[in-house]
Write an enzyme that holds these catalytic residues in place. Structure first.
Site, short mmCIF file in Angstrom:
data_model
loop_
_atom_site.label_atom_id
_atom_site.label_comp_id
_atom_site.label_asym_id
_atom_site.label_seq_id
_atom_site.Cartn_x
_atom_site.Cartn_y
_atom_site.Cartn_z
N ARG A 160 0.92 -1.34 0.02
CA ARG A 160 0.10 -0.05 0.18
C ARG A 160 0.72 1.40 0.22
O ARG A 160 1.99 1.15 0.61
CB ARG A 160 -1.03 0.04 1.08
CG ARG A 160 -1.99 -0.97 1.09
CD ARG A 160 -3.13 -0.86 1.97
NE ARG A 160 -3.92 -2.14 2.18
CZ ARG A 160 -4.66 -2.58 1.28
NH1 ARG A 160 -5.10 -1.90 0.28
NH2 ARG A 160 -5.31 -3.76 1.48
N ASP A 161 0.33 2.48 -0.76
CA ASP A 161 1.11 3.43 -0.82
C ASP A 161 1.20 4.08 0.67
O ASP A 161 0.09 4.22 1.27
CB ASP A 161 0.38 4.51 -1.79
CG ASP A 161 1.31 5.72 -2.13
OD1 ASP A 161 1.83 5.79 -3.09
OD2 ASP A 161 1.52 6.38 -1.12
N ILE A 162 2.00 4.85 0.93
CA ILE A 162 2.11 5.30 2.48
C ILE A 162 1.40 6.76 2.76
O ILE A 162 0.81 7.26 3.67
CB ILE A 162 3.62 5.68 2.83
CG1 ILE A 162 3.75 5.58 4.21
CG2 ILE A 162 4.07 7.02 2.00
CD1 ILE A 162 5.40 6.01 4.71
N ASN A 189 4.15 6.87 -13.57
CA ASN A 189 4.64 8.30 -13.91
C ASN A 189 6.28 8.00 -14.11
O ASN A 189 6.86 7.09 -13.70
CB ASN A 189 4.63 9.03 -12.44
CG ASN A 189 3.50 9.37 -12.15
OD1 ASN A 189 2.54 9.74 -12.88
ND2 ASN A 189 3.10 9.43 -10.64
N GLU A 221 8.70 10.38 -8.23
CA GLU A 221 9.19 10.83 -7.09
C GLU A 221 10.27 9.73 -6.60
O GLU A 221 11.38 10.01 -6.33
CB GLU A 221 8.44 11.09 -5.92
CG GLU A 221 7.48 12.29 -6.27
CD GLU A 221 6.69 12.48 -5.09
OE1 GLU A 221 6.21 11.69 -4.16
OE2 GLU A 221 5.67 13.39 -5.21
N HIS A 274 7.22 1.74 -11.04
CA HIS A 274 6.29 1.38 -10.10
C HIS A 274 4.88 1.77 -10.83
O HIS A 274 4.87 2.78 -11.48
CB HIS A 274 6.22 1.94 -8.71
CG HIS A 274 6.31 3.73 -8.82
ND1 HIS A 274 7.48 4.01 -8.80
CD2 HIS A 274 5.44 4.43 -8.39
CE1 HIS A 274 7.43 5.38 -8.63
NE2 HIS A 274 6.10 5.68 -8.52
N MET A 275 3.86 0.92 -10.54
CA MET A 275 2.35 1.01 -11.21
C MET A 275 1.62 1.45 -9.94
O MET A 275 1.59 0.75 -9.04
CB MET A 275 1.88 -0.19 -11.85
CG MET A 275 0.45 -0.10 -12.44
SD MET A 275 -0.11 -1.77 -12.83
CE MET A 275 0.88 -1.91 -14.64
N HIS A 276 0.81 2.61 -9.95
CA HIS A 276 0.04 3.02 -9.09
C HIS A 276 -1.37 2.29 -9.38
O HIS A 276 -1.83 2.39 -10.53
CB HIS A 276 -0.37 4.34 -8.98
CG HIS A 276 0.84 5.04 -8.77
ND1 HIS A 276 0.93 5.83 -7.36
CD2 HIS A 276 2.11 5.79 -9.18
CE1 HIS A 276 2.03 6.68 -7.32
NE2 HIS A 276 2.65 6.53 -8.40
P1 5GP Z 1 5.57 8.66 -7.95
O1 5GP Z 1 5.43 10.05 -7.69
O2 5GP Z 1 7.12 8.31 -7.63
O3 5GP Z 1 4.86 7.95 -8.95
O4 5GP Z 1 5.18 7.98 -6.60
C1 5GP Z 1 5.60 7.40 -5.41
C2 5GP Z 1 4.84 7.05 -4.30
O5 5GP Z 1 5.35 6.12 -3.56
C3 5GP Z 1 3.72 8.20 -3.76
O6 5GP Z 1 2.68 7.88 -4.11
C4 5GP Z 1 4.45 8.03 -2.30
O7 5GP Z 1 3.46 8.17 -1.35
C5 5GP Z 1 4.69 6.63 -2.16
N1 5GP Z 1 5.85 6.23 -1.27
C6 5GP Z 1 7.14 7.07 -1.10
N2 5GP Z 1 7.73 6.68 0.05
C7 5GP Z 1 7.04 5.74 0.55
C8 5GP Z 1 7.62 4.63 1.27
O8 5GP Z 1 8.33 4.66 2.19
N3 5GP Z 1 6.42 3.59 1.61
C9 5GP Z 1 5.18 3.36 0.54
N4 5GP Z 1 4.42 2.40 1.01
N5 5GP Z 1 5.04 4.42 -0.12
C10 5GP Z 1 6.05 5.40 -0.32
#
Ligand code: 5GP
Length: 120
Positions: free
Chosen positions: A30-32, A88, A96, A101-103
């Site tokens: 799960r996303d944090i 992304n 970020e 990764h895939m959301h």
């Molecule tokens: P991006 O913007 O790179 O596509 O998405 C990165 C995602 O990783 C964000 O939605 C953020 O909330 C999530 N994320 C960042 N650090 C952590 C973490 O330590 N644990 C989890 N579970 N998600 C994270």
């Protein structure tokens, strides 16, 4: 070699975290900071930085990511109503974490995709 990201630390257990799915190619958790009632990240175990770095030998992992998305959407009870899958890429894509990764987002109507700087 790519730097070790927070996602690699989650996959390898260096950061304690509940994995919703894990096999030889792919993990999911799960996303944090969830942006929807269901917000899961599906990642290749191999630390591929972004889609720009995907190689032909990564295709089994990339395909598996979609199979895992389908399974988890069903497990979470959001398959019938639908959901959104987002990948992304880089600065302009809003990536970020430099580990592909895939959301998987669902549990509500996701609405229109957002863009910055288009006057809306
Ligand atoms: P991006 O913007 O790179 O596509 O998405 C990165 C995602 O990783 C964000 O939605 C953020 O909330 C999530 N994320 C960042 N650090 C952590 C973490 O330590 N644990 C989890 N579970 N998600 C994270």
């Amino acid at each position: 070699m790519a730097e070790e990201t927070v996602f690699t630390k989650i996959i390898t257990g260096k950061i304690p975290s509940k994995l919703l799915y894990h096999d030889d190619l792919v993990s999911a958790f799960r996303d944090i900071s969830p942006k929807a009632p269901v917000h899961i990240l599906i990642v290749p175990n191999k630390p591929i930085p972004s889609v720009n770095d995907v190689a032909p030998e990564d295709e089994p992992a990339i395909g598996r990511m979609f199979s895992v998305a389908r399974k988890l959407a069903a497990d979470e009870g959001i398959a019938a109503d639908g959901y959104r899958l987002i990948v992304n890429v880089g600065k302009n894509g809003g990536q970020e974490v430099p580990h592909l990764h895939m959301h998987l987002l669902g549990g509500q109507v996701m609405g229109a995709l957002g863009f910055r700087g288009n006057g809306e």
